[in-house]
Motif scaffolding. Structure first.
Motif, mmCIF file in Angstrom:
data_model
loop_
_atom_site.group_PDB
_atom_site.id
_atom_site.type_symbol
_atom_site.label_atom_id
_atom_site.label_comp_id
_atom_site.label_asym_id
_atom_site.label_seq_id
_atom_site.Cartn_x
_atom_site.Cartn_y
_atom_site.Cartn_z
ATOM 1 N N UNK A 1 5.135 32.323 -23.176
ATOM 2 C CA UNK A 1 4.889 33.326 -22.133
ATOM 3 C C UNK A 1 5.821 34.514 -22.339
ATOM 4 N N UNK A 3 7.764 37.742 -20.759
ATOM 5 C CA UNK A 3 8.269 38.251 -19.478
ATOM 6 C C UNK A 3 8.901 39.618 -19.691
ATOM 7 N N UNK A 87 9.743 30.067 -22.338
ATOM 8 C CA UNK A 87 8.848 28.984 -21.920
ATOM 9 C C UNK A 87 8.509 29.058 -20.432
ATOM 10 N N UNK A 88 9.536 29.295 -19.626
ATOM 11 C CA UNK A 88 9.342 29.239 -18.175
ATOM 12 C C UNK A 88 10.071 30.390 -17.480
ATOM 13 N N UNK A 89 9.743 30.582 -16.204
ATOM 14 C CA UNK A 89 10.419 31.601 -15.405
ATOM 15 C C UNK A 89 11.924 31.327 -15.329
ATOM 16 N N UNK A 90 12.306 30.061 -15.262
ATOM 17 C CA UNK A 90 13.731 29.741 -15.203
ATOM 18 C C UNK A 90 14.466 30.286 -16.421
ATOM 19 N N UNK A 111 5.911 38.244 -15.326
ATOM 20 C CA UNK A 111 5.209 37.682 -16.479
ATOM 21 C C UNK A 111 4.202 38.694 -17.011
ATOM 22 N N UNK B 86 -6.097 25.562 -27.027
ATOM 23 C CA UNK B 86 -4.860 25.478 -26.252
ATOM 24 C C UNK B 86 -4.964 24.372 -25.202
ATOM 25 N N UNK B 118 11.642 26.645 -5.064
ATOM 26 C CA UNK B 118 12.220 27.507 -6.099
ATOM 27 C C UNK B 118 12.642 28.847 -5.492
ATOM 28 N N UNK B 120 12.574 31.698 -6.569
ATOM 29 C CA UNK B 120 11.709 32.848 -6.862
ATOM 30 C C UNK B 120 10.629 33.013 -5.784
ATOM 31 N N UNK B 163 1.595 32.267 -8.092
ATOM 32 C CA UNK B 163 2.852 32.690 -8.722
ATOM 33 C C UNK B 163 3.461 31.549 -9.524
ATOM 34 N N UNK B 165 1.919 29.146 -10.990
ATOM 35 C CA UNK B 165 1.148 28.974 -12.226
ATOM 36 C C UNK B 165 1.354 30.143 -13.182
ATOM 37 N N UNK B 166 1.195 31.371 -12.676
ATOM 38 C CA UNK B 166 1.177 32.540 -13.565
ATOM 39 C C UNK B 166 2.557 32.903 -14.089
ATOM 40 N N UNK B 167 3.582 32.783 -13.248
ATOM 41 C CA UNK B 167 4.927 33.113 -13.729
ATOM 42 C C UNK B 167 5.589 31.896 -14.380
ATOM 43 N N UNK B 168 4.880 30.768 -14.373
ATOM 44 C CA UNK B 168 5.384 29.509 -14.936
ATOM 45 C C UNK B 168 6.698 29.092 -14.316
ATOM 46 N N UNK B 169 6.694 28.919 -13.020
ATOM 47 C CA UNK B 169 7.839 28.272 -12.380
ATOM 48 C C UNK B 169 7.775 26.813 -12.818
ATOM 49 N N UNK B 170 8.827 26.308 -13.462
ATOM 50 C CA UNK B 170 8.694 24.992 -14.102
ATOM 51 C C UNK B 170 8.644 23.831 -13.101
ATOM 52 N N UNK B 172 10.134 20.851 -13.010
ATOM 53 C CA UNK B 172 11.206 19.989 -13.543
ATOM 54 C C UNK B 172 12.312 19.843 -12.504
#
Lengths: 118, 426
Positions: A1, A3, A87-90, A111, B86, B118, B120, B163, B165-170, B172
């Motif tokens: 991804x 950013x 990879x991620x927002x973090x 993103x 993918x 999160x 964010x 957000x 999904x699209x910003x990829x908040x993980x 984990x």
């Protein structure tokens, strides 16, 4: 991804060239850029000319309107950007936190939109 | 299996979702890595169940059934999407992780709460998303908890999922230097979930109890994750000790203040558990705001009668809390505690300084009215109740404040004590 980290600050909060604060900030930017290279996350990044050089474009009903100035008349102005591959927002936030201007300005992380075609 | 009536199916689905929604969504997000997709597939599965269960009967493991159908839907939806190369990996994960035993669903709720909380996301969104996703509340119920319109709340929730999904908040459990701040964020969301259930005295009673119990569940889960964190323990203790007094608070349709609780209605088992958790946290010597608030709550619980409350110690704890968290509301609570251990006159001085920041805060005016009444300034007390009344929107609170104000009236009219004792003896 991908950013985009957009670096905003109030113009008068930016350190002046020649002052120790300016040297410290530039060293901070250099350190951050080196870290980005080392970690292989950086796709690009530039500092921008001052906000007075900005032109905003808007098309309404087929008519192009040009405006002298940035999009939003806020105190904080867009001063530069980095484009990260993370990879991620973090992870993107982790790298954005290394930008020295984050200490007095704002860094917006967005993103990048990807389009899927057959 | 036997056929089921549509009503029985509705009840079964509603019950399953209230109990297991968080568990199901967590499992689906873990498998799909896509918050929006997980929500959509669970919704699909519910619609399939609504058609299938009346014909084929309600399955034994409703949770397992819904999860299997949702997973198959997820695979279908991914296959239909473009860019198959993918997506192949995503399908492989989904097929790989399908448990053979439907009862054996791995619990990913801890990861889910870190995602929902999160930083964010805006704070209100974090609370709303946690209630909807882990708490099993419907969008309408979440909206009601915030006094929002369901459409506005629905938009807030779907923007949040997009957000993530699209910003990829993980999805984990965070680690490293970010962890303490991430835990703090989760704790404040759990605290707000509890407050939603505890503070309001109106609205759907069952939802409010569910919110408190959900907060207890989430706090227990967090304590299991970081048993050495004294503030996590402090928060769980605080929630248990407050929840223990629920039956006494809600003994009548009217608002019952702590000083008038029938203390025999307090839940001694919850109080015991809260005190034990609090004590073992305090012994570790890392005090924080949640432990202080739990300690204050514990002191209230220890008093067999309101008159036996250890106000001096409560005031000392509020002073410490005010140092850590110098908010006007904490200072208001300190002033009320001081009014009991040092006298109402000095408390009034403290209240004067809080007027600015708390001008629009109903409890400020109610507390001031009570203290004014205790120093005999009846006229000013009445005016303060009037201000409190203008600021309350909760009917049971309004009734209580009006009664307090009326009781002033009889005192004033009489001036002499005897008349106050027989207000109707005219």
């Amino acid at each position: 991804m991908k950013y985009l980290a957009l670096i905003y600050a109030e113009d008068k909060a930016n350190p002046h060239p020649g002052t120790p604060e300016f040297g410290k900030m530039m060293a901070g930017y250099q350190a951050a850029s080196e870290k980005y290279q080392e970690d292989g996350v950086i796709l690009g990044g530039e500092a921008l000319q001052p906000v007075e050089t900005a032109t905003s474009i808007r098309i309404r009903n087929g008519k192009t309107e040009l405006m002298d100035g940035p999009f939003a008349e806020t105190k904080e102005q867009l001063g530069g950007f980095y484009l990260f591959e993370c990879e991620t927002l973090d992870d993107a936030i982790k790298y954005a936190k290394m930008i020295p201007t984050a200490e007095y300005g704002t860094v917006e992380v967005r993103p990048i939109q990807t389009y899927e075609f057959d | 299996m036997i056929r089921a009536t549509p009503d029985a199916v509705h009840t079964a689905i509603e019950y399953t979702l209230r109990q297991d929604r968080g568990h199901l969504i967590a499992a689906l997000v873990a498998a799909t890595r896509d918050f929006e997709l997980a929500e959509e597939c669970l919704q699909d599965a519910i619609e399939v169940a609504l058609k299938d269960w009346p014909k084929n009967g309600i399955p034994k493991s409703r949770r397992g059934w819904l999860l299997q159908v949702a997973r198959r839907r997820a695979i279908d939806r991914i296959r239909r999407a473009k860019n198959l190369t993918e997506k192949a990996a995503q399908i492989a994960i989904l097929e790989d992780t399908t448990p053979t035993d439907p009862h054996d669903i791995p619990d990913h709720r801890l990861r889910l709460i870190f995602t929902c909380c999160h930083p964010a996301l805006a704070e209100k969104t974090r609370v709303a998303l946690t209630l909807r996703t882990l708490g099993g509340l419907t969008t309408e119920e979440v909206a009601r908890a915030f006094l929002d319109k369901p459409t506005a709340m629905g938009q807030r929730l779907s923007r949040a999922r997009a957000k993530i999904s699209k910003a990829r908040i993980p999805f984990v459990i965070p680690d490293g230097p970010d962890l303490p701040a991430r835990i703090t964020s989760v704790l404040s969301v759990i605290y707000l979930v509890f407050n939603e259930g505890y503070a309001a005295t109106e609205g759907d009673a069952q939802i409010r109890v569910d919110l408190c119990e959900e907060a207890i569940f989430l706090a227990r889960m967090m304590l299991g994750f970081c048993p050495e964190d004294t503030e996590v323990a402090g928060l769980l203790a605080l929630i248990l000790l407050s929840h223990a007094r629920r039956a006494a608070r809600n003994a009548t349709a009217q608002y019952v203040p702590l000083s008038e609780h029938n203390r025999s209605l307090w839940n001694k088992r919850l109080i015991g558990e809260g005190q034990e958790i609090l004590q073992s946290a305090l012994r570790k010597g890392q005090v924080g705001p949640y432990q202080l608030q739990a300690s204050i709550s514990a002191l209230h619980c220890e008093a067999a009668h309101a008159q036996e409350t250890d106000w001096a110690q409560i005031a000392a704890l509020y002073r410490l809390l005010a140092q850590m968290n110098p908010s006007a509301v904490v200072h208001l609570n300190l002033a009320v505690a001081l009014s009991y251990c040092e006298g109402p006159a000095s408390a009034l001085e403290c209240l004067l300084e809080l007027r600015g920041p708390l001008e629009d805060y109903q409890p400020y005016h109610a507390a001031r009215a009570d203290i004014l009444m205790r120093v005999g300034q009846v006229g000013e007390a009445r005016a303060a109740y009037e201000q409190a009344l203008q600021l309350t929107q909760i009917e049971s609170e309004r009734v209580w404040l009006l009664e307090r104000q009326k009781s002033l009236g009889t005192k004033k009219r009489g001036r002499a004590r005897s008349s106050a004792l027989s207000p109707t003896g005219r």
